[in-house]
Design a protein around this motif. Structure first.
Motif, short mmCIF file in Angstrom:
data_model
loop_
_atom_site.label_atom_id
_atom_site.label_comp_id
_atom_site.label_asym_id
_atom_site.label_seq_id
_atom_site.Cartn_x
_atom_site.Cartn_y
_atom_site.Cartn_z
N TYR A 297 -43.46 -48.68 -29.72
CA TYR A 297 -42.70 -47.48 -29.36
C TYR A 297 -41.90 -47.71 -28.08
CZ TYR A 297 -45.86 -46.29 -25.50
OH TYR A 297 -46.55 -46.29 -24.31
N ARG A 298 -42.27 -48.73 -27.30
CA ARG A 298 -41.55 -49.03 -26.07
C ARG A 298 -40.19 -49.67 -26.35
NH1 ARG A 298 -46.84 -51.14 -24.68
NH2 ARG A 298 -46.02 -53.26 -24.66
N THR B 220 -36.45 -49.91 -28.32
CA THR B 220 -35.46 -48.94 -28.77
C THR B 220 -35.55 -48.78 -30.28
OG1 THR B 220 -33.73 -50.59 -29.13
CG2 THR B 220 -33.92 -49.67 -26.90
N ASP B 221 -34.97 -47.71 -30.80
CA ASP B 221 -34.97 -47.52 -32.25
C ASP B 221 -34.27 -48.68 -32.94
OD1 ASP B 221 -36.23 -45.15 -31.73
OD2 ASP B 221 -34.61 -43.85 -32.45
N GLU C 247 -46.73 -37.57 -26.59
CA GLU C 247 -46.39 -38.76 -27.38
C GLU C 247 -45.13 -38.56 -28.20
OE1 GLU C 247 -49.92 -39.81 -29.51
OE2 GLU C 247 -50.94 -40.52 -27.71
N GLU C 248 -44.18 -37.84 -27.62
CA GLU C 248 -42.93 -37.60 -28.33
C GLU C 248 -42.19 -38.90 -28.65
OE1 GLU C 248 -40.68 -34.81 -26.01
OE2 GLU C 248 -41.47 -33.09 -27.14
N ARG C 249 -42.19 -39.85 -27.71
CA ARG C 249 -41.50 -41.12 -27.95
C ARG C 249 -42.17 -41.88 -29.09
NH1 ARG C 249 -37.78 -43.83 -29.68
NH2 ARG C 249 -38.20 -46.08 -29.65
N THR D 281 -41.06 -40.31 -32.28
CA THR D 281 -39.68 -40.71 -32.56
C THR D 281 -39.64 -42.14 -33.10
OG1 THR D 281 -38.86 -39.27 -30.80
CG2 THR D 281 -37.39 -41.01 -31.55
N ALA D 282 -40.45 -43.01 -32.52
CA ALA D 282 -40.52 -44.39 -33.00
C ALA D 282 -41.03 -44.45 -34.43
CB ALA D 282 -41.42 -45.21 -32.08
#
Length: 365
Positions: A253-254, A256-257, A297-299, A302-303
Protein backbone atom coordinates in the motif's frame (compact mmCIF):
# COMPACT_ATOMS: atom_id res chain seq x y z
CA UNK A 1 20.24 -26.44 62.59
CA UNK A 2 23.57 -27.48 61.09
CA UNK A 3 22.19 -30.98 60.46
CA UNK A 4 19.18 -29.51 58.59
CA UNK A 5 21.44 -27.41 56.39
CA UNK A 6 23.58 -30.44 55.64
CA UNK A 7 20.48 -32.45 54.65
CA UNK A 8 19.28 -29.65 52.36
CA UNK A 9 22.69 -29.40 50.68
CA UNK A 10 22.81 -33.17 50.23
CA UNK A 11 19.33 -33.15 48.69
CA UNK A 12 20.27 -30.36 46.29
CA UNK A 13 23.35 -32.27 45.14
CA UNK A 14 21.25 -35.42 44.74
CA UNK A 15 18.64 -33.55 42.71
CA UNK A 16 21.26 -31.94 40.47
CA UNK A 17 22.89 -35.29 39.91
CA UNK A 18 19.56 -36.90 39.08
CA UNK A 19 18.68 -34.16 36.60
CA UNK A 20 22.10 -34.41 34.99
CA UNK A 21 21.73 -38.18 34.70
CA UNK A 22 18.31 -37.71 33.17
CA UNK A 23 19.63 -35.26 30.61
CA UNK A 24 22.36 -37.73 29.62
CA UNK A 25 19.81 -40.39 28.67
CA UNK A 26 18.94 -38.60 25.41
CA UNK A 27 20.36 -39.74 22.09
CA UNK A 28 20.68 -36.90 19.61
CA UNK A 29 19.69 -36.59 15.95
CA UNK A 30 20.70 -33.74 13.65
CA UNK A 31 18.52 -33.11 10.55
CA UNK A 32 21.47 -31.61 8.70
CA UNK A 33 23.46 -34.85 8.96
CA UNK A 34 20.90 -36.82 6.94
CA UNK A 35 21.99 -37.93 3.47
CA UNK A 36 18.82 -36.51 1.89
CA UNK A 37 16.71 -33.52 2.84
CA UNK A 38 14.27 -33.76 5.74
CA UNK A 39 13.37 -30.04 5.88
CA UNK A 40 9.80 -29.26 4.80
CA UNK A 41 8.65 -25.88 3.48
CA UNK A 42 11.60 -25.04 1.21
CA UNK A 43 11.14 -24.45 -2.51
CA UNK A 44 14.78 -24.80 -3.59
CA UNK A 45 15.70 -27.99 -1.73
CA UNK A 46 18.63 -28.96 -3.87
CA UNK A 47 20.29 -25.56 -3.63
CA UNK A 48 19.67 -24.48 -0.06
CA UNK A 49 21.21 -27.63 1.38
CA UNK A 50 22.51 -27.53 4.94
CA UNK A 51 20.78 -24.47 6.35
CA UNK A 52 17.37 -23.48 7.67
CA UNK A 53 17.01 -20.69 5.09
CA UNK A 54 14.28 -20.09 2.51
CA UNK A 55 16.14 -18.65 -0.49
CA UNK A 56 19.27 -20.08 -2.16
CA UNK A 57 22.56 -18.21 -2.18
CA UNK A 58 22.31 -17.15 -5.83
CA UNK A 59 19.52 -14.72 -4.94
CA UNK A 60 21.61 -12.74 -2.48
CA UNK A 61 22.66 -10.12 -5.02
CA UNK A 62 19.27 -10.03 -6.76
CA UNK A 63 16.76 -9.38 -3.98
CA UNK A 64 16.65 -6.39 -1.58
CA UNK A 65 18.97 -6.72 1.41
CA UNK A 66 16.14 -6.82 3.94
CA UNK A 67 14.39 -9.58 2.00
CA UNK A 68 17.64 -11.53 1.88
CA UNK A 69 18.19 -11.20 5.64
CA UNK A 70 14.60 -12.23 6.38
CA UNK A 71 14.95 -15.23 4.09
CA UNK A 72 17.40 -16.63 6.64
CA UNK A 73 14.49 -16.88 9.12
CA UNK A 74 12.88 -20.32 9.33
CA UNK A 75 9.27 -19.24 8.69
CA UNK A 76 7.12 -22.16 7.62
CA UNK A 77 9.90 -24.74 7.94
CA UNK A 78 9.34 -28.00 9.76
CA UNK A 79 10.93 -31.39 10.36
CA UNK A 80 9.01 -34.66 10.63
CA UNK A 81 10.24 -37.74 12.44
CA UNK A 82 8.89 -41.01 13.80
CA UNK A 83 9.82 -42.38 17.22
CA UNK A 84 8.46 -44.44 20.08
CA UNK A 85 10.24 -42.38 22.72
CA UNK A 86 8.51 -41.34 25.93
CA UNK A 87 10.55 -38.15 26.22
CA UNK A 88 11.72 -35.65 23.65
CA UNK A 89 14.04 -32.69 23.86
CA UNK A 90 14.60 -30.14 21.12
CA UNK A 91 17.94 -28.35 21.41
CA UNK A 92 18.79 -25.48 19.08
CA UNK A 93 20.60 -22.18 18.66
CA UNK A 94 19.53 -19.02 16.86
CA UNK A 95 21.29 -15.87 15.66
CA UNK A 96 21.05 -12.86 17.95
CA UNK A 97 18.06 -10.62 17.21
CA UNK A 98 16.09 -8.04 19.20
CA UNK A 99 12.80 -9.09 20.73
CA UNK A 100 9.98 -7.53 18.68
CA UNK A 101 7.39 -5.60 20.71
CA UNK A 102 4.41 -7.01 18.82
CA UNK A 103 5.56 -10.62 19.02
CA UNK A 104 5.51 -13.18 21.79
CA UNK A 105 8.95 -14.63 22.50
CA UNK A 106 7.43 -18.08 22.13
CA UNK A 107 6.40 -17.27 18.57
CA UNK A 108 9.46 -15.30 17.54
CA UNK A 109 12.07 -17.75 18.80
CA UNK A 110 10.21 -20.84 20.02
CA UNK A 111 9.28 -24.14 18.41
CA UNK A 112 6.01 -26.02 18.27
CA UNK A 113 5.24 -29.73 18.17
CA UNK A 114 2.41 -31.78 16.69
CA UNK A 115 2.01 -35.54 16.42
CA UNK A 116 -0.11 -37.88 14.33
CA UNK A 117 -1.17 -41.10 16.02
CA UNK A 118 -1.87 -44.54 14.56
CA UNK A 119 -5.49 -43.51 13.85
CA UNK A 120 -4.31 -40.71 11.62
CA UNK A 121 -5.39 -37.92 13.97
CA UNK A 122 -3.02 -34.99 14.45
CA UNK A 123 -2.80 -33.30 17.84
CA UNK A 124 -0.80 -30.46 19.33
CA UNK A 125 1.63 -31.29 22.16
CA UNK A 126 2.16 -28.64 24.81
CA UNK A 127 5.51 -28.00 26.37
CA UNK A 128 4.12 -27.18 29.86
CA UNK A 129 6.83 -24.52 30.25
CA UNK A 130 9.63 -27.11 30.27
CA UNK A 131 12.05 -24.85 28.42
CA UNK A 132 15.36 -23.11 28.83
CA UNK A 133 15.99 -19.81 27.06
CA UNK A 134 19.77 -19.77 27.26
CA UNK A 135 22.34 -19.42 24.49
CA UNK A 136 21.24 -22.91 23.57
CA UNK A 137 17.44 -23.11 23.75
CA UNK A 138 15.82 -26.36 24.88
CA UNK A 139 12.20 -27.48 24.83
CA UNK A 140 11.47 -30.73 26.65
CA UNK A 141 8.36 -32.88 26.23
CA UNK A 142 7.98 -35.58 28.90
CA UNK A 143 5.91 -38.72 29.43
CA UNK A 144 4.48 -38.89 25.93
CA UNK A 145 2.10 -41.71 25.13
CA UNK A 146 2.16 -41.65 21.34
CA UNK A 147 3.33 -45.11 20.28
CA UNK A 148 5.32 -44.95 17.06
CA UNK A 149 3.94 -41.50 16.37
CA UNK A 150 4.89 -39.23 13.53
CA UNK A 151 5.89 -35.86 14.91
CA UNK A 152 6.14 -32.51 13.15
CA UNK A 153 8.51 -29.99 14.67
CA UNK A 154 7.67 -26.45 13.56
CA UNK A 155 10.59 -24.03 13.57
CA UNK A 156 10.57 -20.39 14.77
CA UNK A 157 9.28 -17.99 12.09
CA UNK A 158 11.22 -14.89 13.06
CA UNK A 159 14.58 -16.44 13.97
CA UNK A 160 17.59 -17.67 12.05
CA UNK A 161 18.25 -21.22 13.26
CA UNK A 162 21.97 -21.96 13.35
CA UNK A 163 21.84 -25.50 14.78
CA UNK A 164 19.18 -27.98 15.83
CA UNK A 165 19.07 -31.47 17.33
CA UNK A 166 16.24 -33.74 18.40
CA UNK A 167 16.85 -35.84 21.51
CA UNK A 168 14.95 -39.01 22.38
CA UNK A 169 15.34 -41.70 25.03
CA UNK A 170 18.34 -43.92 24.56
CA UNK A 171 17.24 -47.15 22.94
CA UNK A 172 14.10 -45.62 21.43
CA UNK A 173 13.52 -45.95 17.70
CA UNK A 174 13.98 -42.76 15.70
CA UNK A 175 14.08 -41.72 12.06
CA UNK A 176 13.59 -38.47 10.19
CA UNK A 177 10.92 -38.51 7.50
CA UNK A 178 11.96 -37.39 3.99
CA UNK A 179 10.87 -33.90 3.03
CA UNK A 180 7.70 -33.57 0.99
CA UNK A 181 8.08 -33.69 -2.77
CA UNK A 182 4.52 -32.83 -3.80
CA UNK A 183 3.87 -29.49 -5.46
CA UNK A 184 3.47 -26.76 -2.84
CA UNK A 185 1.08 -23.89 -2.33
CA UNK A 186 3.50 -20.94 -2.45
CA UNK A 187 2.51 -17.95 -0.31
CA UNK A 188 4.22 -14.61 -0.92
CA UNK A 189 3.42 -11.80 1.48
CA UNK A 190 4.28 -9.56 4.39
CA UNK A 191 4.90 -10.07 8.11
CA UNK A 192 1.41 -11.56 8.37
CA UNK A 193 2.54 -14.39 6.11
CA UNK A 194 5.95 -14.72 7.77
CA UNK A 195 4.34 -15.23 11.15
CA UNK A 196 3.16 -12.07 12.92
CA UNK A 197 1.63 -12.29 15.43
CA UNK A 198 0.00 -15.37 16.94
CA UNK A 199 1.08 -16.76 20.28
CA UNK A 200 3.14 -19.68 18.92
CA UNK A 201 4.52 -20.97 15.59
CA UNK A 202 1.86 -23.62 15.02
CA UNK A 203 -0.76 -20.88 14.87
CA UNK A 204 0.78 -18.93 12.00
CA UNK A 205 -2.00 -18.95 9.43
CA UNK A 206 0.09 -20.74 6.80
CA UNK A 207 0.75 -23.54 9.30
CA UNK A 208 -2.94 -23.71 10.18
CA UNK A 209 -3.75 -23.86 6.45
CA UNK A 210 -1.34 -26.76 6.05
CA UNK A 211 -3.15 -28.72 8.74
CA UNK A 212 -6.60 -27.83 7.39
CA UNK A 213 -5.86 -28.83 3.79
CA UNK A 214 -2.97 -31.27 4.01
CA UNK A 215 -1.19 -29.28 1.30
CA UNK A 216 2.52 -28.70 1.20
CA UNK A 217 3.03 -24.99 1.99
CA UNK A 218 6.03 -22.78 1.16
CA UNK A 219 6.10 -19.60 3.25
CA UNK A 220 7.70 -16.67 1.44
CA UNK A 221 6.61 -13.97 3.86
CA UNK A 222 9.06 -11.09 4.36
CA UNK A 223 8.23 -8.79 7.22
CA UNK A 224 7.72 -5.19 6.10
CA UNK A 225 9.23 -6.07 2.72
CA UNK A 226 6.52 -7.44 0.44
CA UNK A 227 6.82 -4.77 -2.23
CA UNK A 228 6.38 -6.99 -5.30
CA UNK A 229 9.84 -6.29 -6.72
CA UNK A 230 10.43 -7.97 -10.10
CA UNK A 231 13.35 -9.93 -8.62
CA UNK A 232 10.99 -11.60 -6.14
CA UNK A 233 8.54 -12.56 -8.85
CA UNK A 234 11.39 -13.87 -11.00
CA UNK A 235 12.37 -16.12 -8.09
CA UNK A 236 8.83 -17.22 -7.31
CA UNK A 237 8.11 -18.06 -10.95
CA UNK A 238 10.86 -20.72 -10.82
CA UNK A 239 8.80 -22.84 -8.39
CA UNK A 240 6.79 -25.75 -9.75
CA UNK A 241 3.77 -25.02 -7.57
CA UNK A 242 0.30 -26.38 -7.02
CA UNK A 243 -0.95 -22.82 -6.47
CA UNK A 244 0.48 -19.34 -5.91
CA UNK A 245 -0.91 -16.92 -3.32
CA UNK A 246 0.14 -13.27 -3.60
CA UNK A 247 -0.88 -11.25 -0.51
CA UNK A 248 1.00 -7.94 -0.95
CA UNK A 249 -1.09 -4.99 0.18
CA UNK A 250 -0.20 -4.92 3.92
CA UNK A 251 3.20 -3.65 2.69
CA UNK A 252 2.60 -2.61 -0.92
CA UNK A 253 0.00 0.00 0.00
CA UNK A 254 3.04 2.27 0.39
CA UNK A 255 3.52 2.15 -3.38
CA UNK A 256 1.62 4.38 -5.76
CA UNK A 257 -1.40 2.97 -7.57
CA UNK A 258 0.66 2.95 -10.77
CA UNK A 259 3.43 0.95 -9.11
CA UNK A 260 0.93 -1.52 -7.67
CA UNK A 261 -0.58 -2.03 -11.11
CA UNK A 262 2.76 -2.45 -12.87
CA UNK A 263 4.23 -4.79 -10.28
CA UNK A 264 1.27 -7.13 -9.93
CA UNK A 265 1.02 -7.33 -13.73
CA UNK A 266 4.70 -8.22 -13.95
CA UNK A 267 4.32 -10.82 -11.23
CA UNK A 268 1.25 -12.55 -12.61
CA UNK A 269 2.57 -12.59 -16.17
CA UNK A 270 6.00 -13.83 -15.05
CA UNK A 271 4.43 -16.74 -13.21
CA UNK A 272 2.04 -17.48 -16.08
CA UNK A 273 4.90 -17.71 -18.59
CA UNK A 274 6.24 -20.71 -16.68
CA UNK A 275 3.26 -22.22 -14.87
CA UNK A 276 -0.43 -22.93 -15.39
CA UNK A 277 -1.01 -23.27 -11.63
CA UNK A 278 -3.81 -21.15 -10.14
CA UNK A 279 -2.82 -17.71 -8.86
CA UNK A 280 -4.71 -16.10 -5.98
CA UNK A 281 -4.22 -12.38 -5.48
CA UNK A 282 -5.47 -11.13 -2.13
CA UNK A 283 -6.53 -7.80 -0.73
CA UNK A 284 -5.42 -6.71 2.72
CA UNK A 285 -7.17 -7.80 5.90
CA UNK A 286 -10.39 -6.06 6.99
CA UNK A 287 -9.83 -3.17 9.40
CA UNK A 288 -10.83 -4.55 12.79
CA UNK A 289 -11.23 -1.21 14.62
CA UNK A 290 -13.05 0.67 11.87
CA UNK A 291 -16.05 1.76 13.98
CA UNK A 292 -14.16 4.33 16.05
CA UNK A 293 -11.23 4.84 13.69
CA UNK A 294 -12.77 4.75 10.20
CA UNK A 295 -9.99 6.56 8.33
CA UNK A 296 -6.99 4.74 9.78
CA UNK A 297 -6.46 2.52 6.74
CA UNK A 298 -7.91 4.56 3.91
CA UNK A 299 -4.69 4.28 1.88
CA UNK A 300 -4.72 0.50 2.27
CA UNK A 301 -8.33 0.34 1.05
CA UNK A 302 -7.42 2.56 -1.91
CA UNK A 303 -4.51 0.24 -2.68
CA UNK A 304 -6.93 -2.70 -2.62
CA UNK A 305 -8.94 -0.99 -5.37
CA UNK A 306 -5.83 -0.51 -7.50
CA UNK A 307 -4.93 -4.17 -7.01
CA UNK A 308 -8.43 -5.31 -7.93
CA UNK A 309 -8.50 -3.15 -11.05
CA UNK A 310 -5.19 -4.62 -12.19
CA UNK A 311 -6.39 -8.18 -11.66
CA UNK A 312 -9.67 -7.45 -13.45
CA UNK A 313 -7.72 -6.13 -16.43
CA UNK A 314 -5.51 -9.23 -16.52
CA UNK A 315 -8.59 -11.44 -16.45
CA UNK A 316 -10.12 -9.45 -19.32
CA UNK A 317 -6.91 -9.97 -21.26
CA UNK A 318 -7.42 -13.71 -20.95
CA UNK A 319 -5.05 -14.66 -18.14
CA UNK A 320 -6.51 -17.99 -17.03
CA UNK A 321 -6.57 -19.41 -13.52
CA UNK A 322 -6.35 -16.00 -11.87
CA UNK A 323 -8.46 -15.52 -8.73
CA UNK A 324 -9.10 -12.61 -6.43
CA UNK A 325 -9.77 -12.67 -2.69
CA UNK A 326 -11.62 -9.69 -1.23
CA UNK A 327 -10.90 -8.25 2.17
CA UNK A 328 -14.45 -9.03 3.28
CA UNK A 329 -13.84 -12.73 2.64
CA UNK A 330 -11.43 -12.87 5.59
CA UNK A 331 -13.85 -13.35 8.51
CA UNK A 332 -12.33 -11.00 11.07
CA UNK A 333 -13.94 -9.93 14.31
CA UNK A 334 -12.84 -7.00 16.45
CA UNK A 335 -10.82 -9.47 18.53
CA UNK A 336 -8.80 -10.71 15.56
CA UNK A 337 -5.73 -8.46 15.87
CA UNK A 338 -3.13 -7.45 18.43
CA UNK A 339 -2.65 -3.80 17.45
CA UNK A 340 -4.77 -3.44 14.29
CA UNK A 341 -1.85 -4.35 12.01
CA UNK A 342 -1.19 -8.04 12.72
CA UNK A 343 -3.57 -10.91 13.44
CA UNK A 344 -3.52 -12.75 16.75
CA UNK A 345 -4.53 -16.41 17.09
CA UNK A 346 -8.17 -15.60 16.25
CA UNK A 347 -7.14 -13.61 13.19
CA UNK A 348 -4.76 -16.31 11.96
CA UNK A 349 -7.56 -18.88 12.10
CA UNK A 350 -9.73 -16.47 10.08
CA UNK A 351 -6.98 -16.07 7.46
CA UNK A 352 -6.47 -19.81 7.16
CA UNK A 353 -10.19 -20.52 6.81
CA UNK A 354 -10.55 -17.87 4.09
CA UNK A 355 -7.78 -19.43 2.04
CA UNK A 356 -9.00 -22.95 2.75
CA UNK A 357 -12.39 -22.00 1.33
CA UNK A 358 -10.87 -20.49 -1.80
CA UNK A 359 -8.52 -23.43 -2.38
CA UNK A 360 -11.40 -25.89 -2.03
CA UNK A 361 -13.36 -23.88 -4.60
CA UNK A 362 -10.44 -23.79 -7.02
CA UNK A 363 -9.51 -27.46 -6.82
CA UNK A 364 -13.09 -28.67 -6.90
CA UNK A 365 -13.34 -27.32 -10.44
Amino acid sequence: MRKSITLVIAFVFFLCGALQAYAQTFSWHDPMLETSSVINGRAWEGEIGSSYARLPERFQQRVPLKVWNLSRNAAGLSVKFSTNTRNLQIKYTIADAPQLPNMSKLNQAGIDLYATNASGHTHWIGNHMQWNWGDTITFTFRNLEVKNGVYELILPPYSTVTSLKVGCDEGASFRFMPSRKDKPVVVYGSSIVQGASPSRPGLIWTNILKRLTGYNIVNLGFSGSCLMEPALFDAISEIDAKCFIIDPIPNSYRLTDKEITERIRYGVLSIRKKSKAPIIVSESYPQADIVFNPRAEERMRTANKALQAAVNQLQKEGVAGLYYQFSKDIPFTEDAMIEASHPNDIGCVAYAKAYEKMLKTIFRK
